[in-house]
Design an enzyme around this catalytic site. Sequence first.
Site, PDB file in Angstrom:
ATOM      1  N   HIS A 124       1.486   4.492  -2.651  1.00 26.21           N
ATOM      2  CA  HIS A 124       1.617   5.838  -2.140  1.00 26.21           C
ATOM      3  C   HIS A 124       2.413   6.388  -3.587  1.00 26.21           C
ATOM      4  O   HIS A 124       2.427   6.882  -3.723  1.00 26.21           O
ATOM      5  CB  HIS A 124       1.293   5.890  -1.534  1.00 26.21           C
ATOM      6  CG  HIS A 124       0.474   6.140  -0.473  1.00 26.21           C
ATOM      7  ND1 HIS A 124      -0.951   6.461  -0.586  1.00 26.21           N
ATOM      8  CD2 HIS A 124       0.520   5.807   1.020  1.00 26.21           C
ATOM      9  CE1 HIS A 124      -1.865   6.565  -0.045  1.00 26.21           C
ATOM     10  NE2 HIS A 124      -1.722   6.345   0.881  1.00 26.21           N
ATOM     11  N   HIS A 150       1.435  -1.415  -0.097  1.00 26.84           N
ATOM     12  CA  HIS A 150       0.041   0.333  -0.089  1.00 26.84           C
ATOM     13  C   HIS A 150       1.130   1.020  -0.458  1.00 26.84           C
ATOM     14  O   HIS A 150       0.793   2.383  -0.660  1.00 26.84           O
ATOM     15  CB  HIS A 150      -1.450   0.305   1.504  1.00 26.84           C
ATOM     16  CG  HIS A 150      -1.257   1.476   1.362  1.00 26.84           C
ATOM     17  ND1 HIS A 150      -2.777   1.152   1.067  1.00 26.84           N
ATOM     18  CD2 HIS A 150      -1.714   2.617   2.066  1.00 26.84           C
ATOM     19  CE1 HIS A 150      -3.646   2.372   1.320  1.00 26.84           C
ATOM     20  NE2 HIS A 150      -2.964   2.473   2.226  1.00 26.84           N
ATOM     21  N   GLU A 151       1.561   1.072   0.985  1.00 24.67           N
ATOM     22  CA  GLU A 151       3.159   2.388   1.006  1.00 24.67           C
ATOM     23  C   GLU A 151       3.480   2.635  -0.664  1.00 24.67           C
ATOM     24  O   GLU A 151       3.618   3.572  -0.864  1.00 24.67           O
ATOM     25  CB  GLU A 151       4.158   2.129   2.187  1.00 24.67           C
ATOM     26  CG  GLU A 151       3.240   2.443   3.660  1.00 24.67           C
ATOM     27  CD  GLU A 151       2.011   3.645   3.258  1.00 24.67           C
ATOM     28  OE1 GLU A 151       2.596   4.697   2.512  1.00 24.67           O
ATOM     29  OE2 GLU A 151       0.997   2.968   3.959  1.00 24.67           O
ATOM     30  N   GLU A 175      -5.748   7.167  -0.476  1.00 24.34           N
ATOM     31  CA  GLU A 175      -6.494   5.582   0.308  1.00 24.34           C
ATOM     32  C   GLU A 175      -6.720   4.486  -0.885  1.00 24.34           C
ATOM     33  O   GLU A 175      -5.969   3.566  -0.851  1.00 24.34           O
ATOM     34  CB  GLU A 175      -7.068   5.502   1.464  1.00 24.34           C
ATOM     35  CG  GLU A 175      -5.618   6.555   2.236  1.00 24.34           C
ATOM     36  CD  GLU A 175      -4.750   6.513   2.710  1.00 24.34           C
ATOM     37  OE1 GLU A 175      -4.702   5.191   2.867  1.00 24.34           O
ATOM     38  OE2 GLU A 175      -4.102   6.802   2.800  1.00 24.34           O
TER      39      GLU A 175
END
Length: 263
Positions: A132, A128-129, A189
Amino acid sequence: MKALILSLAALIFLTGCQESPTGRNRLALVPDAVLADMGQQNFEQMKQQNALITRPDVNRLVQCITEALVVAAQTEYPEAPMPQSWKVAVFDNPTPNAFALPGGKIGVHSGLLEIAENQAQLATVVGHEIAHVLADHGNERLTQELGLQAGMLLIGLFTESEIAEDQIQQALGIGAQLGITLPFSRAHEEEADLMGLGIMARAGFEPDQSVRLWQNMARASGAQPLEFLSTHPNHDTRIASLQNQLAAARSVFETVPPANCQI
């Protein structure tokens, strides 16, 4: 300062929208080199000001997972701009959290290692990071913030009464926060969740563990704020969105060797 902000506003209107790796329209106008320098400086500062986990086994595990995910991300999103190098640090912090900074800097809190029951669940958050960073969300957020400041400045320039200016700026600040900043943050997100799911599956981490990780997070966090007042989707929304994409992620996972970062 006013001239700078107004120039940025003009640039925003003239430049138009770009596309994120998933095809979402966005504006990201800050030079990548500037953001990478900011990310590097902030990362080094955080490491100096906060305690780090130095256990070799913990750092090897997080590093192994990160390296596997970065390779998968290059395959999954070959057109996305990729940092030349990635750095990851494990911070001694009990909150189950992680963060990403522009330029490929990732921080993992030790509290996340308590919530994540296995390597795939930890890969859910690290993926997930990474997403980003690949989607340039930091650039988009900074561009957005500067654009909001430009809008408030324009209203101030064309408002004669100082009292009216104050009232309008306060109202716009609330409206901008609820109508622009927070929904866009939720969009970031949600995009990072879905990109991260594809990346972890491509890296050989079982995608179903993403749902279990967020179920663990929900049990640990208890009550959450109303979704429209939060920068993050609530846990139920996030889990439902991931479940809707699991079939596609499983089909990818079945074609690659299983990841093995158990150290």
